[in-house]
Design a protein around this motif. Structure first.
Motif, PDB file in Angstrom:
ATOM      1  N   HIS A 178       0.842  -1.196   0.000  1.00 13.27           N
ATOM      2  CA  HIS A 178       0.000   0.000   0.000  1.00 13.27           C
ATOM      3  C   HIS A 178       0.880   1.249   0.000  1.00 13.27           C
ATOM      4  O   HIS A 178       1.593   1.497   0.970  1.00 13.27           O
ATOM      5  N   ASP A 182      -4.751   5.384   3.796  1.00  9.03           N
ATOM      6  CA  ASP A 182      -6.198   5.413   3.597  1.00  9.03           C
ATOM      7  C   ASP A 182      -6.806   6.106   4.804  1.00  9.03           C
ATOM      8  O   ASP A 182      -6.576   5.688   5.945  1.00  9.03           O
ATOM      9  N   HIS A 257     -13.503   6.400   1.753  1.00  9.49           N
ATOM     10  CA  HIS A 257     -12.205   6.801   2.303  1.00  9.49           C
ATOM     11  C   HIS A 257     -11.429   7.564   1.239  1.00  9.49           C
ATOM     12  O   HIS A 257     -11.749   7.490   0.057  1.00  9.49           O
ATOM     13  N   HIS A 259      -7.740   7.741  -0.403  1.00 12.20           N
ATOM     14  CA  HIS A 259      -6.378   7.210  -0.507  1.00 12.20           C
ATOM     15  C   HIS A 259      -5.486   8.404  -0.829  1.00 12.20           C
ATOM     16  O   HIS A 259      -5.673   9.078  -1.841  1.00 12.20           O
TER      17      HIS A 259
HETATM   18 ZN   LIG Z   1      -5.278   3.158  -0.308  1.00 10.91          ZN
END
Ligand SMILES: [Zn+2]
Length: 279
Positions: A178, A182, A257, A259
């Motif tokens: 990742h 997030d 959410h 990112h």
């Molecule tokens: Zn993300």
């Protein structure tokens, strides 16, 4: 992991007048974790603008206003742990120090999504590839701006639902780590620009959903994905605090959410290392 982002690396290069010496005095903790941005200083009275190199790249250098210099180096999320030279150079000096890169401790993140968001047919795969290419192109676009290399604040108020660097599993299959934070927040929550810059891309992407990329100059680029809506257009100049758009769950998302990803000289950086508490 972010503690080392606080690290101030200082090189004191004391030139004592003409004939004698150039004796660099160095102090600091010369270590950083994968994903960190570190600040380095060169105290060089009357020196010409130096260059700063590390990981085979040149990094931005700014005058601090008192004939001293500071520079920033970003450590990629997957930079191999080990020792790397950092080199300052101007017409008088060449100062070298070793930077020790430590492995980050990143957690595992499992998500379960609809099959069409995990297994792709040929046209979808072609679409995803061309979108990734367009996104990557923005990471190296030059932008004529020089705001400070730090974010004024988080772009949205919320909680971190997936941290930087987490090893991703999608429907049980390992994927790329990742590369951002997030931030979970209610759908429709406002997202604000955290640093002045220019909008390099506004796109509706298959996996990333509604995405905006801002170039801040000095190789610093920030990415905002899964938005419900975008308030900016490609080419716009934006200021810290401007409304960028609203939180959503467009693209491959298990809930609303944002990112938030950052590239610095094309290195994948932990956004947390550029927030005020880290400086
Ligand atoms: Zn993300």
């Amino acid at each position: 992991m972010n503690r080392s982002a606080h690290v101030l690396l200082t090189i004191l290069a004391c030139a004592i007048y003409s004939m004698v010496l150039t004796q660099p005095l160095m102090a600091a903790e010369w270590q950083a974790t994968q994903g960190d941005v570190i600040r380095v200083q060169l105290l060089d009275e009357g020196g010409a603008k130096p260059t700063l190199r590390c990981f085979g790249k040149a990094w931005p250098v700014m005058a601090t206003g008192d004939e001293h210099w500071q520079g920033w180096v970003g450590v990629d999320l997957r930079q191999k742990p080990g020792s790397y030279p950092i080199v300052w150079q101007n017409h008088k000096h060449r100062v070298r120090q070793q930077l020790n890169v430590l492995k980050g401790t990143f957690r595992i993140s499992q998500i379960t999504v609809a099959k069409k968001m995990a297994v792709f047919d040929k046209p979808t795969l072609a679409r995803i590839r061309s979108e990734v290419k367009a996104l990557r192109a923005t990471y190296v676009m030059p932008v004529d701006a020089t705001p400070p290399i730090r974010m004024a604040s988080m772009p949205v108020r919320g909680i971190i639902s997936t941290p930087f660097g987490a090893q991703r599993y999608v429907n049980g299959e390992p994927r790329s780590p990742h590369s951002g934070l997030d931030i979970a927040a209610p759908a429709g929550s406002p997202i604000h620009v955290p640093l002045d810059g220019r909008v390099l891309l506004v796109a509706d992407m298959y996996l990333n959903g509604n995405t905006v990329v801002i170039g801040h100059g000095n190789g610093l680029v920030s990415v905002y994905s899964h938005m419900q809506s975008c308030n900016v257009h490609q080419g716009d100049w934006v200021k810290a605090g401007d409304l960028l758009g609203k939180v959503g769950s467009s693209g491959r998302a298990t809930g609303p959410h944002l990112h938030w990803g950052i590239r610095f000289n094309n290195a994948r950086i932990n956004p947390d290392s550029l927030l005020p508490h880290a400086n």
